[in-house]
Write an enzyme that holds these catalytic residues in place. Structure first.
Site, short mmCIF file in Angstrom:
data_model
loop_
_atom_site.label_atom_id
_atom_site.label_comp_id
_atom_site.label_asym_id
_atom_site.label_seq_id
_atom_site.Cartn_x
_atom_site.Cartn_y
_atom_site.Cartn_z
CB SER A 144 -0.85 -0.03 1.27
OG SER A 144 -1.25 1.27 1.64
CE1 TYR A 167 -3.31 -2.58 5.05
CE2 TYR A 167 -2.74 -0.34 4.47
CZ TYR A 167 -3.23 -1.58 4.11
OH TYR A 167 -3.61 -1.82 2.81
#
Ligand SMILES: NC(=O)c1ccc[n+]([C@@H]2O[C@H](COP(=O)([O-])OP(=O)(O)OC[C@H]3O[C@@H](n4cnc5c(N)ncnc54)[C@H](O)[C@@H]3O)[C@@H](O)[C@H]2O)c1
Length: 255
Positions: A144, A167
């Site tokens: 990401s 994350y």
């Protein structure tokens, strides 16, 4: 472009996974929807089968189970005689995932890193072992933008959303695992690359979208279909001399 290539997409029943499966089938590949949610995998495969000329299959897969991964590899090898590529795209998270930094417990942090990063490692390890025996293979890891940039926390102001601290740890590690695997398997016919999308549209609040889009070049937040072109490129022979790289698709949000 992907004629008869056998391509596994973990988490293939999810938002991005479905777009990937559809894109692979449109380019003539044999797309495998490999998901822990077996009924969703079957449903997605049935829906997307008509997007051919390629074909779509469903498979149950838990990326945190070595036995589940090797069973899938053995089944595909037995039925197709080869596996061309795997896309590490599943998104495991526990029920407390996404809490603000101060509220994340040690147990929750470890559990989310274990299942997501650990699962990506296990899939990469087991498929690359099979790729090595077969003499070729292509691994694509989903990271990401938040695997490479610091979060812009201000875009979440006034919403219950945040960019989870787990994350950041997971996705930055995925970028570097990509380099590790690419280096390790040099000379074995195995390519390993990473894809880093920006945020994907999913009914987010308007205030968040306005703030997010102000950092973008043209469209703003992308839909899952907007990331497919980059995936197909990484899966195809057009990128045959790319390995160890991280491709951003984010309409400029991260720059
Ligand atoms: N959605 C975004 O905004 C966005 C942005 C950048 C990167 N990504 C990345 O893209 C990937 C896909 O994200 P998404 O938004 O499509 O997620 P999603 O939640 O829509 O889908 C994830 C899928 O993974 C499956 N899954 C969960 N645990 C699993 C396990 N243990 N084994 C196998 N499958 C499992 C789920 O059943 C689900 O079908 C993830 O790596 C995510 O981090 C997403």
């Amino acid at each position: 472009m992907l004629d008869k290539k056998v391509i596994v997409v973990t988490g293939g029943a999810g938002v991005i996974g479905q777009a990937f499966i559809s894109g692979i089938a449109r380019k003539g590949g044999i797309a495998v929807v490999a998901d822990v949610n077996a009924s969703a995998a079957v449903r997605v495969a049935e829906e997307l089968r008509k997007t051919g000329p390629g074909s779509v299959e469903a498979a149950e897969l838990d990326i945190t189970s070595k036995q589940s991964i090797t069973a899938l590899i053995e089944d595909l090898m037995r039925r197709h005689g080869k596996i061309d590529a795997v896309v590490n795209n599943a998104y495991p998270r526990n029920k407390n995932y996404g809490r603000p930094l101060e509220e994340v417990t040690y147990e929750d942090f470890c559990e989310n890193v274990d299942s997501h990063l650990g699962g990506y490692f296990l899939v990469a390890q087991q498929f690359c072992k099979a790729f090595k025996v077969q003499g070729y293979g292509n691994l694509i890891n989903m990271s990401s933008i938040y695997g490479s940039m610091a979060p812009r926390f201000e875009v979440y102001d006034g919403t219950p959303m945040t960019m989870p601290v787990e994350y950041a740890a997971i996705k930055s590690a995925v970028v570097h695992l990509t380099r590790y695997f690419a280096q390790y398997f040099k000379g074995a016919g195995i390519r390993v690359n990473c894809l880093s999308p920006g945020g994907i549209l999913a009914s987010q609040p308007a205030s968040f979208l306005d703030a997010y889009n102000s950092h973008c070049a043209s469209k703003g937040m992308l839909s899952a279909g907007d990331v497919v072109g980059a995936l197909l490129f990484l899966l195809s022979d057009d990128s045959r001399y790319m390995t160890g790289q991280n491709l951003f698709v984010d309409d400029g949000f991260s720059i």
